[in-house]
Structure formats: C-alpha cells, structure tokens
Design an enzyme around this catalytic site. Structure first.
Site, PDB file in Angstrom:
ATOM      1  N   THR A 182       0.851  -1.195   0.000  1.00  0.00           N
ATOM      2  CA  THR A 182       0.000   0.000   0.000  1.00  0.00           C
ATOM      3  C   THR A 182       0.889   1.248   0.000  1.00  0.00           C
ATOM      4  OG1 THR A 182      -1.779  -1.091   1.167  1.00  0.00           O
ATOM      5  CG2 THR A 182      -1.575   1.268   1.568  1.00  0.00           C
ATOM      6  N   THR A 212      -0.521   1.405   6.983  1.00  0.00           N
ATOM      7  CA  THR A 212      -0.440   0.251   6.092  1.00  0.00           C
ATOM      8  C   THR A 212      -0.348  -1.005   6.942  1.00  0.00           C
ATOM      9  OG1 THR A 212       0.834  -0.887   4.399  1.00  0.00           O
ATOM     10  CG2 THR A 212       2.092   0.563   5.853  1.00  0.00           C
ATOM     11  N   GLY A 213      -1.041  -2.044   6.507  1.00  0.00           N
ATOM     12  CA  GLY A 213      -1.007  -3.277   7.278  1.00  0.00           C
ATOM     13  C   GLY A 213      -2.320  -4.022   7.154  1.00  0.00           C
ATOM     14  N   GLY A 264      -5.693  -4.461   7.406  1.00  0.00           N
ATOM     15  CA  GLY A 264      -6.695  -3.416   7.559  1.00  0.00           C
ATOM     16  C   GLY A 264      -7.759  -3.640   8.612  1.00  0.00           C
ATOM     17  N   ARG A 308     -14.666  -6.564  -0.232  1.00  0.00           N
ATOM     18  CA  ARG A 308     -14.032  -6.218   1.063  1.00  0.00           C
ATOM     19  C   ARG A 308     -13.393  -4.823   0.982  1.00  0.00           C
ATOM     20  NH1 ARG A 308      -8.448  -4.878   2.539  1.00  0.00           N
ATOM     21  NH2 ARG A 308      -8.130  -5.499   4.690  1.00  0.00           N
ATOM     22  N   GLY A 319     -10.863  -2.203   3.078  1.00  0.00           N
ATOM     23  CA  GLY A 319      -9.896  -2.165   4.183  1.00  0.00           C
ATOM     24  C   GLY A 319      -9.911  -0.834   4.904  1.00  0.00           C
ATOM     25  N   ASP A 320      -8.836  -0.585   5.619  1.00  0.00           N
ATOM     26  CA  ASP A 320      -8.736   0.644   6.415  1.00  0.00           C
ATOM     27  C   ASP A 320      -8.343   1.864   5.576  1.00  0.00           C
ATOM     28  OD1 ASP A 320      -6.216  -0.747   6.060  1.00  0.00           O
ATOM     29  OD2 ASP A 320      -5.321   0.834   7.277  1.00  0.00           O
TER      30      ASP A 320
HETATM   31  N1  ASP Z   1      -4.153  -1.740   4.807  1.00  0.00           N
HETATM   32  C1  ASP Z   1      -4.420  -2.311   3.517  1.00  0.00           C
HETATM   33  C2  ASP Z   1      -5.729  -3.047   3.576  1.00  0.00           C
HETATM   34  O1  ASP Z   1      -5.985  -3.705   4.546  1.00  0.00           O
HETATM   35  C3  ASP Z   1      -3.374  -3.251   3.056  1.00  0.00           C
HETATM   36  C4  ASP Z   1      -1.956  -2.804   3.245  1.00  0.00           C
HETATM   37  O2  ASP Z   1      -1.684  -1.780   3.828  1.00  0.00           O
HETATM   38  O3  ASP Z   1      -1.069  -3.498   2.780  1.00  0.00           O
HETATM   39  O4  ASP Z   1      -6.458  -3.001   2.621  1.00  0.00           O
END
Ligand code: ASP
Length: 329
Positions: free
Chosen positions: A194, A245-246, A248, A222, A224-225
């Site tokens: 991301t 990032t991570g 979500g 879906r 995400g965050d």
């Molecule tokens: N945070 C993003 C999500 O969950 C994915 C990512 O940051 O790699 O969609």
C-alpha cells in the site's frame, strides 16, 4: 526614552521574522507498504529499485513543497506517482482479490479544514487518490464506492481505464500462489505494498493520503482501512497527519490513525510515543501487523511498524532525505 518605542518595534520585527522562518520549514514522508520485508526476501537489485523510486517520489514532493505547494497537492502528487508505479500495491500493480480482480481504495484528508474524501472498491479509476480528492472537493460527501465512485470520477474528467490496466504478472503470480495455498487472506508472509504520504507545508498545514489494492485474496467487496478516515488516514492541524499500512481489519477496529491523533490531543503524548503506543503495544498485542508514517504540526516525524520492514522515507526542508526498507538494527 524616545528610542524605546523604536527598540520595541525592532524587537517585534525580529520576533515576526523568526516565526516566519520557522513556518518556512516543511516535511514530507512516504510509505510503500509494510510486511515481511527483509534483506533475505529482497534481491539487491529489487531493493535498490524500491529505494530509487522512493527517492524519486521524495524529490518531487520536496520540490513542490519548496516552491510553495500545499501539503495536499504534494500528498496527491506523491501518491499518484506511486500508483502509476507497478512496484506498489496501488493503482497499476494492485493485488488481486479472491475473484482475480483489482479493487482499489484510497482516501485523503486536509488537516487545515478537516475535510476528507475517499473512494472504495473501484476498478477503473486510473488514480484512485485523485478521485478521493475530487470527492472531498467537488461533492457533498466523504466516501463513494464502486460504480457510483467511478461515474463520479468520470464526471469530474478523471482518467478511466479498462480493468486490465492494473494487471501485473508479479501480482497475478502472488494471487495464484495464495489461491493454491489456502482460501485465507495472505497476511504476513509477503510484503503488502500500500502507499501513503503525509506532509507539513510552509504554511503549517498538514495533509495525509493513502491508496491501496487491499490484500491479496481479499473477498470480493471487502474494504480495508485505507479509505476509512480515522483508520487508515487522518490529519488535523492541531496534532498530526497519519497514513497507515497493514492488516486493515485491525486498523479499522482500532481506529488507528485517529487514535494516534487523540493520544496527542487528549493525553499530550508526543508523536513518537503515540505511534509506538498504538502500533507496538495495542495493535501488536492483538496480532495486528503493519505500521504508520506520521508528521506532527511541528514537523516531527514517526515511521513506526511492527513488521520486519516498511518501505519508507522522508525529506525535510533543507534537503535532509532518508529512505529505508528494513527494521533498524
Ligand atoms: N491496509 C491495507 C488493507 O488492509 C493493506 C496494506 O496496507 O497493505 O487493505
């Protein structure tokens, strides 16, 4: 006695000049995702390709802010550059969902006005971050999703592309691998990718933005965050600007970006303490992987992650630049 008003005037002038020069400093921070980013997982050539792209993006952000652009413009431009680059999981190079499609999310927030915009689950907007900004500036809403977001983007003159524009062989291979392995979302054993950017401009205004293809093998629909204001993105001129990032779902449940700002606002924590509290304590204890980049109203920077690495970098007024991929030893 006569010279006292003169001296006082001189003093006032000096003070105002001092504060002008303080306000002239700016900072821009970017990330290209967190995850299992280790030297042994990244061939040297790939690592240096990431480093040079991050530097290229930072140089553009630096010249914009130096020339007097707003933090919002710098954030949008830097994210757009990363969306256009297939190295990152945003725009071209986005990961595939369980149905083998690219569905993208993005958001942006202006710390000066408190306004925000986001798009979710879009499949044909070349630069989702531009659409997020258009939602903020040209609509009455904060978030548009799917087809509605796409027709709005089109009506704003944004570039629309065929869904296969986002295809890259590498992400497709990741998808096939994940599909064969299990039907759960791949989380830790690969890099995420991301992208995000936070900035403080010469005028003391903060802005934050995030853009993503989400997570490989995510369920169709879906979200995400990244497009959720307060979870993946947040900016408030009184505290800080944050892009996450991570994984979500954890970032949404913990309202990560807003939580960092709230810890500063209501508990007086420093930026570093606030990001550490949320990422290294709260999230980690729940098994939530990822990280954030953040900048506060005074130009302090935090790049905090609980994964082995995070593609990241910053540049400050005066030219101090740093790019890093792995955890610090
Ligand atoms: N945070 C993003 C999500 O969950 C994915 C990512 O940051 O790699 O969609």
């Amino acid at each position: 006695m006569k010279s006292i008003p003169g001296l006082f005037l001189l003093f006032l002038l000096l003070i105002s000049n001092l504060s002008v020069s303080q306000n002239c400093s700016y900072v821009i921070v970017i990330h290209g995702g967190a995850g299992n980013i280790r030297p042994e997982n990244l061939p040297p050539l790939v690592a240096s390709t990431y480093e040079s792209k991050l530097k290229e993006v930072l140089r553009v952000g630096d010249s914009l802010l130096n020339a007097g652009s707003t933090s919002l413009d710098a954030v949008e431009t830097c994210i757009r550059m990363m969306e256009d680059c297939p190295l990152f999981n945003a725009g071209k190079g986005a990961v595939f969902n369980a149905e083998g499609k690219n569905e993208m999310d993005a958001s942006v927030m202006d710390g000066k006005t408190g306004l925000a915009g986001a798009v979710a689950g879009v499949t044909t907007i070349k630069n989702p971050i531009r659409a997020a900004r258009a939602v903020m500036e040209k609509s009455q809403h904060v978030m548009l999703s799917g087809k509605g977001a796409e027709s709005f983007a089109k009506s704003q003159g944004l570039e629309i592309v065929a869904p296969d524009y986002f295809f890259t062989q590498e992400r497709w291979n990741d998808y096939l691998k994940a599909k064969n392995k299990a039907d759960s979302i791949e989380i830790i054993d690969k890099k995420h990718g991301t992208v995000g950017c936070v900035a403080l401009d010469k005028y003391g205004n903060l802005a934050a933005g995030t853009s993503t293809g989400g997570m490989t093998m995510k369920r169709y629909g879906r979200i995400g965050d990244s497009p959720i204001i307060g979870a993946g993105t947040y900016a408030d001129n009184n505290t800080c600007a944050v892009s996450a990032t991570g994984h979500g779902e954890f970032f949404i449940r913990n309202v990560v970006a807003y939580d960092i700002s709230a810890l500063m606002k209501y508990k007086g924590l420093s930026l570093q303490d606030a990001t550490s509290e949320v990422i290294m304590n709260k999230l980690k204890s729940q098994g939530g992987t990822g990280g954030v980049i953040a900048v506060d109203k005074n130009g302090n920077i935090a790049m905090t992650f609980n994964t082995p690495g995070m593609f990241r970098g910053y540049v400050k007024a005066g030219g101090e630049m740093k790019v890093a991929l792995y955890g610090e030893k």
